[in-house]
Design a protein around this motif. Structure first.
Motif, mmCIF file in Angstrom:
data_model
loop_
_atom_site.group_PDB
_atom_site.id
_atom_site.type_symbol
_atom_site.label_atom_id
_atom_site.label_comp_id
_atom_site.label_asym_id
_atom_site.label_seq_id
_atom_site.Cartn_x
_atom_site.Cartn_y
_atom_site.Cartn_z
ATOM 1 N N ILE A 297 -5.558 5.791 1.895
ATOM 2 C CA ILE A 297 -4.520 6.534 1.161
ATOM 3 C C ILE A 297 -3.894 7.588 2.075
ATOM 4 O O ILE A 297 -2.669 7.722 2.138
ATOM 5 C CB ILE A 297 -5.129 7.198 -0.109
ATOM 6 C CG1 ILE A 297 -5.567 6.092 -1.091
ATOM 7 C CG2 ILE A 297 -4.129 8.150 -0.759
ATOM 8 C CD1 ILE A 297 -6.355 6.597 -2.280
ATOM 9 N N VAL B 50 0.988 4.063 -3.005
ATOM 10 C CA VAL B 50 0.626 5.451 -2.703
ATOM 11 C C VAL B 50 1.820 6.371 -2.947
ATOM 12 O O VAL B 50 1.680 7.472 -3.485
ATOM 13 C CB VAL B 50 0.088 5.555 -1.250
ATOM 14 C CG1 VAL B 50 -0.031 7.000 -0.816
ATOM 15 C CG2 VAL B 50 -1.263 4.852 -1.145
ATOM 16 N N PRO C 145 -6.100 12.681 -1.352
ATOM 17 C CA PRO C 145 -6.540 11.293 -1.160
ATOM 18 C C PRO C 145 -7.859 10.982 -1.868
ATOM 19 O O PRO C 145 -8.044 9.889 -2.401
ATOM 20 C CB PRO C 145 -6.687 11.168 0.359
ATOM 21 C CG PRO C 145 -5.771 12.202 0.917
ATOM 22 C CD PRO C 145 -5.755 13.333 -0.073
ATOM 23 N N THR D 247 0.834 -1.210 0.000
ATOM 24 C CA THR D 247 0.000 0.000 0.000
ATOM 25 C C THR D 247 0.865 1.256 0.000
ATOM 26 O O THR D 247 0.630 2.191 -0.770
ATOM 27 C CB THR D 247 -0.929 0.000 1.242
ATOM 28 O OG1 THR D 247 -1.691 -1.197 1.224
ATOM 29 C CG2 THR D 247 -1.865 1.188 1.247
#
Length: 326
Positions: free
Chosen positions: A270, A248, A256, A244
């Motif tokens: 996010i 990101v 986000p 993740t």
């Protein structure tokens, strides 16, 4: 309070130490004892630093109306010299109808006052902060015992792992356990009771490792394994945490909500990954992905020591964050 008599009340009580919970409790118990001897006891509290000799002389002098008195002197280390001299003189020959309770932090400040009270025969109630793990285990066991229950060493260990080191929280947890169980507390009781706290623990481990908090990640990991969380979802959570942050970080520092549809992730996830991405370099993330993949293979491939594979992953991920920054 069976068996408490006027003669058994210490004329001078020195509560020595800087752990507020223990100090407050010592005063509460002393006042309760005095009330069991005389329900109409006159209890007065003073701050030692704000008190002048005249006031204390009046409080300590024999009362025209009789009756017991309890004088609680807080922050005894702040008492001025003339007050200390007057109290130490009084301590040599205290009034049997008065109980003087002095709270003192126990440090170097005002040490002569504490030493003088001890020399005069004051009853000392220790209230110092608990330094070591063994002291906290003893505290937990004693709390349960005081409430009429029984607690094993490993149950106390499990409770500290779940709740942390703060004495107030531990005391609250003990009374909660006593209220909700039959009072016989083993590690399995604590595990059942706190299982709800660790439902997201795989992610707790991963989040802590991703920000380089090795002690926090290891504590969460050990607690999760202790209460029986399967190692596989923990390994998955570590891999997911690295993946993740990598996705990101690659997407840049956008809003986000705007990135949510592009990345196919909720905005909150996010935002939290953007915070954890700080301090990571692309090289570091590659290293972390490798560590997570090795961990996954070991845990899912039935490695003999899956706990060790998870611990090693925590160290490797944290090291990748530091190493990749060079």
């Amino acid at each position: 309070m069976g068996g408490v008599t006027a003669a058994s009340l210490a004329p001078i009580l020195l509560v020595l130490g800087d752990e507020e919970l223990l100090a407050t409790r010592a005063v509460t118990e002393a006042v309760a004892k005095a009330r069991s001897v005389d329900p109409d006891v006159d209890v007065r509290e003073y701050q030692a630093g704000a008190l002048v000799v005249g006031e204390i002389a009046e409080m300590l002098s024999p009362s025209l109306f009789g009756g017991r008195r309890v004088l609680v002197l807080r922050a005894g280390q702040d008492a001025r010299k003339d007050l200390v001299a007057a109290l130490l003189a009084y301590a040599k020959n205290p009034d049997p109808d008065v109980q003087l309770i002095v709270l003192h932090l126990g440090g170097a400040k005002g040490k002569a006052f504490a030493d003088g009270l001890k020399a005069a025969g004051a009853t000392v109630v220790p209230a110092a902060k608990l330094k070591g793990h063994r002291d906290r285990v003893a505290f937990v066991r004693d709390e349960i015992r005081r409430a009429g229950g029984k607690c094993t060493d490993d149950a106390a260990e499990a409770l500290i792992a779940a709740v942390g080191n703060d004495l107030r929280e531990l005391a609250a947890a003990c009374s909660q356990l006593m209220a909700d169980t039959d009072g016989r507390i083993g590690a399995d009781t604590v595990s059942r009771y706190y299982r709800g706290r660790v439902e997201v623990t795989g992610f707790t481990v991963a989040d802590a490792a991703m920000v380089g908090d090795v002690p926090g990640a290891l504590e969460a990991l050990r607690w999760a394994l202790h209460v029986g969380v399967d190692p596989v979802p923990i390994a998955d959570a570590i891999a997911d945490g690295v993946r993740t942050v990598a996705r990101v970080a690659a997407a840049g520092r956008g809003d986000p909500f705007q990135l949510a549809s592009t990345l196919g992730m909720p905005a909150w996830k996010i935002r939290s990954a953007q915070q954890r991405a700080r301090g990571w370099t692309p090289e570091g993330l590659v290293q972390a992905m490798r560590a997570a993949a090795e961990c996954n293979a070991a845990v899912k491939g039935g490695s003999d020591d899956r706990a060790y594979a998870l611990e090693r992953a925590v160290f490797s991920v944290a090291a990748a964050r530091q190493g990749g920054a060079r």
